[in-house]
Design a protein around this motif. Structure first.
Motif, PDB file in Angstrom:
ATOM      1  N   LYS A  46       1.173  -1.006   0.177  1.00 44.72           N
ATOM      2  CA  LYS A  46      -0.041  -0.376   0.040  1.00 44.72           C
ATOM      3  C   LYS A  46       1.096   1.096   0.171  1.00 44.72           C
ATOM      4  O   LYS A  46       2.428   1.135   0.893  1.00 44.72           O
ATOM      5  N   PRO A  47      -0.070   2.476  -0.585  1.00 44.53           N
ATOM      6  CA  PRO A  47       0.855   4.049  -0.384  1.00 44.53           C
ATOM      7  C   PRO A  47       1.092   3.912   0.999  1.00 44.53           C
ATOM      8  O   PRO A  47       0.083   3.456   1.427  1.00 44.53           O
ATOM      9  N   GLY A  48       2.593   4.266   1.137  1.00 44.89           N
ATOM     10  CA  GLY A  48       1.658   4.504   3.044  1.00 44.89           C
ATOM     11  C   GLY A  48       2.667   3.237   3.758  1.00 44.89           C
ATOM     12  O   GLY A  48       3.118   3.148   4.602  1.00 44.89           O
ATOM     13  N   GLY A  49       2.345   2.026   2.700  1.00 49.06           N
ATOM     14  CA  GLY A  49       3.754   0.854   3.738  1.00 49.06           C
ATOM     15  C   GLY A  49       4.857   1.044   3.210  1.00 49.06           C
ATOM     16  O   GLY A  49       5.712   1.608   2.769  1.00 49.06           O
ATOM     17  N   VAL A  50       5.029  -0.341   3.653  1.00 48.34           N
ATOM     18  CA  VAL A  50       6.823  -0.673   4.490  1.00 48.34           C
ATOM     19  C   VAL A  50       7.704  -1.604   3.649  1.00 48.34           C
ATOM     20  O   VAL A  50       6.584  -2.895   4.094  1.00 48.34           O
ATOM     21  N   MET A  51       8.450  -2.110   2.582  1.00 46.83           N
ATOM     22  CA  MET A  51       9.610  -3.113   1.942  1.00 46.83           C
ATOM     23  C   MET A  51      10.524  -3.074   3.626  1.00 46.83           C
ATOM     24  O   MET A  51      11.478  -2.373   3.503  1.00 46.83           O
ATOM     25  N   ILE A  52      10.857  -4.700   4.299  1.00 44.31           N
ATOM     26  CA  ILE A  52      11.565  -5.093   4.940  1.00 44.31           C
ATOM     27  C   ILE A  52      12.284  -6.101   4.371  1.00 44.31           C
ATOM     28  O   ILE A  52      12.232  -7.107   3.995  1.00 44.31           O
ATOM     29  N   ALA A  53      14.115  -5.415   4.034  1.00 50.13           N
ATOM     30  CA  ALA A  53      14.514  -6.281   2.863  1.00 50.13           C
ATOM     31  C   ALA A  53      15.369  -6.950   3.898  1.00 50.13           C
ATOM     32  O   ALA A  53      16.092  -5.803   4.203  1.00 50.13           O
ATOM     33  N   GLN A  54      15.858  -8.391   4.029  1.00 49.45           N
ATOM     34  CA  GLN A  54      16.849  -8.577   4.572  1.00 49.45           C
ATOM     35  C   GLN A  54      18.310  -9.287   2.998  1.00 49.45           C
ATOM     36  O   GLN A  54      18.299  -9.547   2.732  1.00 49.45           O
ATOM     37  N   LYS A  55      19.279  -8.141   3.803  1.00 47.54           N
ATOM     38  CA  LYS A  55      20.501  -8.146   2.479  1.00 47.54           C
ATOM     39  C   LYS A  55      21.451  -8.308   3.642  1.00 47.54           C
ATOM     40  O   LYS A  55      21.668  -8.029   5.113  1.00 47.54           O
ATOM     41  N   GLY A  56      22.739  -9.408   3.444  1.00 42.64           N
ATOM     42  CA  GLY A  56      24.213  -9.161   4.033  1.00 42.64           C
ATOM     43  C   GLY A  56      24.772  -7.640   3.821  1.00 42.64           C
ATOM     44  O   GLY A  56      24.106  -6.671   3.080  1.00 42.64           O
ATOM     45  N   PRO A  57      26.228  -7.678   4.136  1.00 43.80           N
ATOM     46  CA  PRO A  57      27.085  -6.371   4.088  1.00 43.80           C
ATOM     47  C   PRO A  57      27.544  -6.224   3.229  1.00 43.80           C
ATOM     48  O   PRO A  57      26.783  -6.380   2.307  1.00 43.80           O
ATOM     49  N   GLY A  58      27.637  -4.762   2.881  1.00 43.96           N
ATOM     50  CA  GLY A  58      28.278  -4.236   1.159  1.00 43.96           C
ATOM     51  C   GLY A  58      27.109  -3.529   0.641  1.00 43.96           C
ATOM     52  O   GLY A  58      27.096  -4.260  -0.679  1.00 43.96           O
ATOM     53  N   VAL A  59      25.716  -3.501   0.924  1.00 46.28           N
ATOM     54  CA  VAL A  59      24.311  -3.414   0.185  1.00 46.28           C
ATOM     55  C   VAL A  59      24.786  -1.713  -0.304  1.00 46.28           C
ATOM     56  O   VAL A  59      23.439  -1.719  -1.576  1.00 46.28           O
ATOM     57  N   GLU A  60      25.606  -1.315  -0.160  1.00 48.16           N
ATOM     58  CA  GLU A  60      25.559  -0.281  -0.823  1.00 48.16           C
ATOM     59  C   GLU A  60      25.510   0.324  -2.101  1.00 48.16           C
ATOM     60  O   GLU A  60      24.990   0.989  -2.988  1.00 48.16           O
ATOM     61  N   ALA A  61      26.333  -1.117  -2.821  1.00 49.69           N
ATOM     62  CA  ALA A  61      26.830  -0.499  -4.888  1.00 49.69           C
ATOM     63  C   ALA A  61      25.213  -1.520  -5.227  1.00 49.69           C
ATOM     64  O   ALA A  61      24.541  -0.629  -5.872  1.00 49.69           O
ATOM     65  N   GLU A  62      24.867  -2.107  -4.552  1.00 52.05           N
ATOM     66  CA  GLU A  62      22.913  -2.725  -4.797  1.00 52.05           C
ATOM     67  C   GLU A  62      22.111  -1.415  -4.721  1.00 52.05           C
ATOM     68  O   GLU A  62      21.574  -1.994  -5.435  1.00 52.05           O
ATOM     69  N   LEU A  63      22.369  -1.009  -3.694  1.00 54.62           N
ATOM     70  CA  LEU A  63      21.375   0.103  -3.402  1.00 54.62           C
ATOM     71  C   LEU A  63      21.259   1.605  -4.377  1.00 54.62           C
ATOM     72  O   LEU A  63      20.826   1.351  -4.411  1.00 54.62           O
ATOM     73  N   GLU A  64      22.293   1.785  -4.575  1.00 56.91           N
ATOM     74  CA  GLU A  64      22.613   2.582  -5.910  1.00 56.91           C
ATOM     75  C   GLU A  64      22.652   1.922  -7.095  1.00 56.91           C
ATOM     76  O   GLU A  64      21.947   3.322  -7.872  1.00 56.91           O
ATOM     77  N   HIS A  65      22.793   1.290  -7.538  1.00 57.16           N
ATOM     78  CA  HIS A  65      22.157   0.381  -8.642  1.00 57.16           C
ATOM     79  C   HIS A  65      20.880   0.192  -8.570  1.00 57.16           C
ATOM     80  O   HIS A  65      19.656   0.235  -9.862  1.00 57.16           O
ATOM     81  N   ALA A  66      19.839   0.404  -7.652  1.00 59.05           N
ATOM     82  CA  ALA A  66      18.175   0.137  -7.896  1.00 59.05           C
ATOM     83  C   ALA A  66      17.338   1.458  -7.887  1.00 59.05           C
ATOM     84  O   ALA A  66      16.003   1.547  -7.809  1.00 59.05           O
ATOM     85  N   GLN A  67      18.283   2.452  -7.029  1.00 52.21           N
ATOM     86  CA  GLN A  67      17.719   3.772  -6.726  1.00 52.21           C
ATOM     87  C   GLN A  67      16.594   4.419  -7.817  1.00 52.21           C
ATOM     88  O   GLN A  67      15.335   4.436  -7.335  1.00 52.21           O
ATOM     89  N   ALA A  68      17.442   4.299  -8.766  1.00 51.28           N
ATOM     90  CA  ALA A  68      16.059   3.847 -10.340  1.00 51.28           C
ATOM     91  C   ALA A  68      14.954   3.383 -10.208  1.00 51.28           C
ATOM     92  O   ALA A  68      13.188   3.722 -10.574  1.00 51.28           O
ATOM     93  N   ALA A  69      15.249   1.542 -10.308  1.00 52.15           N
ATOM     94  CA  ALA A  69      13.871   1.030 -10.404  1.00 52.15           C
ATOM     95  C   ALA A  69      13.168   1.171  -8.752  1.00 52.15           C
ATOM     96  O   ALA A  69      11.636   1.401  -9.169  1.00 52.15           O
ATOM     97  N   ILE A  70      13.713   1.194  -8.130  1.00 52.44           N
ATOM     98  CA  ILE A  70      12.786   1.518  -6.627  1.00 52.44           C
ATOM     99  C   ILE A  70      12.095   3.215  -6.682  1.00 52.44           C
ATOM    100  O   ILE A  70      10.084   3.103  -6.388  1.00 52.44           O
TER     101      ILE A  70
END
Length: 242
Positions: A168-192
């Motif tokens: 829902k708009p206003g809801g929250v996704m909680i994704a479990q990840k390991g270390p070093g997630v920064e590069a993955e986050l940078e690549h995913a920003q546009a898609a998110i």
């Protein structure tokens, strides 16, 4: 098949590091432990089969989701790619008021989760054998959940396309990840952003006892997901959004 006394102490003490008191629900974790070992004799539900691994990498790792955004009360939540019930089963045991849906594409795994829920008396729950790509386009599930949980293997771009359409708009996704997630986050920003999400925060911590580094990526749904997402099964993984 019972969890040993040292195993029970390990679970109890590791959960206390997360701020949780498991005393009243330890019998439920004992039963889950037994059923997981029994089921693994007949079918491969999980590659983790030793006591310490099950306690820390399944039970405690699942409970670490509670470091994220509010899983209190009667929120409607879905565990996408739950496998043998993780993180959903441990969370439901300690947060019984959650209206929790378990989703997995493997029938034997979702059948196991359903049987354990019935034996433990966990309600309200719903166990669905299916794919997130299809559920995300179904009117009963699209933008219907307050929380989406996932520790499924996959990039954040893929997980976002599978999970954000359910939120829902206003809801929250909680994704479990390991270390070093920064590069993955940078690549995913546009898609998110394209899917209506915004990264609220990344919580980093060490898993109790194992001292392995973990991350929780907290993504808030700030707008609707365009109707063409999620795409049909196969495309999401083969051609991730970027």
């Amino acid at each position: 098949m019972q969890m040993s006394e040292p195993g029970v102490r390990l679970l109890y003490e590791a959960a206390r590091e997360l701020g949780l008191e498991l005393g009243p629900v330890l019998p439920s974790f004992q039963l889950l432990y037994r059923r997981l070992l029994e089921a693994n004799r007949a079918t491969n539900l999980t590659a983790i089969r030793d006591e310490k691994g099950i306690i820390l990498k399944h039970f405690v790792d699942s409970l670490s989701c509670l470091k994220g955004d509010g899983l209190e009360g009667s929120l409607r939540a879905i565990d996408v790619g739950t496998g043998a019930g993780f993180p959903g089963l441990p969370i439901k045991i300690v947060r019984p008021a959650l209206h929790l849906t378990f989703l997995d594409a493997t029938q034997k795994k979702i059948a196991f989760v359903e049987a354990v829920c019935q034996e433990l008396g966990l309600a309200p729950v719903r166990c669905i054998w299916g794919r997130a790509e299809e559920l995300g386009q179904h009117p009963d599930h699209r933008e219907a959940y307050d929380r989406v949980l996932s520790r499924a293997v996959g990039s954040l771009s893929v997980l976002s396309e599978l999970c954000l359409p359910l939120l829902k708009p206003g809801g929250v996704m909680i994704a479990q990840k390991g270390p070093g997630v920064e590069a993955e986050l940078e690549h995913a920003q546009a898609a998110i952003g394209l899917l209506g999400g915004r990264v609220r925060e990344v919580i980093t911590f060490e898993l109790p006892a194992l001292r392995e580094h973990r991350s929780l990526v907290i993504i808030e749904k700030v707008g609707p997901t365009p109707s063409k997402y999620p795409r049909r099964p196969g495309l999401v993984q083969k051609n991730p959004l970027s």
